[in-house]
Design an enzyme around this catalytic site. Structure first.
Site, PDB file in Angstrom:
ATOM      1  N   VAL A  43       0.740  -1.395  -0.041  1.00 43.86           N
ATOM      2  CA  VAL A  43       0.405   0.456  -0.747  1.00 43.86           C
ATOM      3  C   VAL A  43       1.127   1.035  -0.087  1.00 43.86           C
ATOM      4  O   VAL A  43       1.635   1.139   0.595  1.00 43.86           O
ATOM      5  CB  VAL A  43      -1.226   0.145   1.381  1.00 43.86           C
ATOM      6  CG1 VAL A  43      -1.645   1.089   1.015  1.00 43.86           C
ATOM      7  CG2 VAL A  43      -1.508  -1.033   0.952  1.00 43.86           C
ATOM      8  N   TYR A  87      -1.272  -8.409  10.083  1.00 44.45           N
ATOM      9  CA  TYR A  87      -1.243 -10.104   9.394  1.00 44.45           C
ATOM     10  C   TYR A  87      -1.241 -10.608  10.564  1.00 44.45           C
ATOM     11  O   TYR A  87      -2.704 -11.621  10.820  1.00 44.45           O
ATOM     12  CB  TYR A  87      -0.362 -10.835   9.060  1.00 44.45           C
ATOM     13  CG  TYR A  87       0.510 -10.335   7.353  1.00 44.45           C
ATOM     14  CD1 TYR A  87       0.104 -10.229   6.338  1.00 44.45           C
ATOM     15  CD2 TYR A  87       1.800 -10.224   7.568  1.00 44.45           C
ATOM     16  CE1 TYR A  87       0.254  -9.460   5.694  1.00 44.45           C
ATOM     17  CE2 TYR A  87       2.513  -9.504   6.166  1.00 44.45           C
ATOM     18  CZ  TYR A  87       1.233  -9.887   5.389  1.00 44.45           C
ATOM     19  OH  TYR A  87       2.284  -8.742   4.033  1.00 44.45           O
TER      20      TYR A  87
END
Ligand SMILES: CC(C)(COP(=O)(O)OP(=O)(O)OC[C@H]1O[C@@H](n2cnc3c(N)ncnc32)[C@H](O)[C@@H]1OP(=O)(O)O)[C@@H](O)C(=O)NCCC(=O)NCCS
Length: 114
Positions: A43, A87
């Site tokens: 990103v 994550y």
């Protein structure tokens, strides 16, 4: 190889690429099913924290669920604490006991030409 691009639409209506997920299919002999291997997730720095990383991973998870793939997997460098925290927040687990092995360069050429 497959890819998804997340698009950011600004308040002025202009759009720009916010991030991308690059992935391919793998296969597990244990489950007898394909899975998705996430090769890269990125990103753009100024658009992090807006939910684009989550949206990209959610898209891949949806593909797995819809197609009956049993695993969504990836590797992360052990120094990449921000990504590891991201994550972990998704509910993913670390595959302790497994080590990634690689053959490249001279070793690959030597084995491949033997
Ligand atoms: C890791 C990365 C993809 C996350 O993308 P992002 O768009 O910033 O993340 P999101 O905004 O979608 O965050 C989703 C959720 O994870 C959480 N999260 C994101 N970054 C986090 C961090 N560093 N620590 C803890 N939680 C984090 C967010 O708080 C959010 O949770 P919420 O919905 O409860 O608020 C992005 O930071 C990135 O591109 N990093 C550089 C490239 C990289 O390291 N890629 C991974 C290579 S393996």
């Amino acid at each position: 190889m497959y890819g998804h691009v997340a698009e950011h639409v600004g308040e002025d209506g202009r759009s720009e690429p916010a991030g991308m997920a690059l992935w391919f299919l793998n296969f597990s002999t244990w489950t007898g099913r394909h899975g998705v291997y996430l090769e890269d997730l990125y990103v753009r720095p100024h658009l992090r924290g807006h939910g684009y990383g989550l949206a990209l991973l959610r898209t891949l998870a949806r593909i797995c669920v819809e197609r009956g793939y049993t695993r969504l997997e990836w590797s992360v460098l052990d120094w990449n604490t921000p990504a590891i925290d991201f994550y972990a927040a998704l509910g993913s687990t670390s595959m302790d006991g497994w080590t990634v092995r690689r053959l490249d360069g001279d070793a690959l050429r030597a084995l491949g030409s033997r």
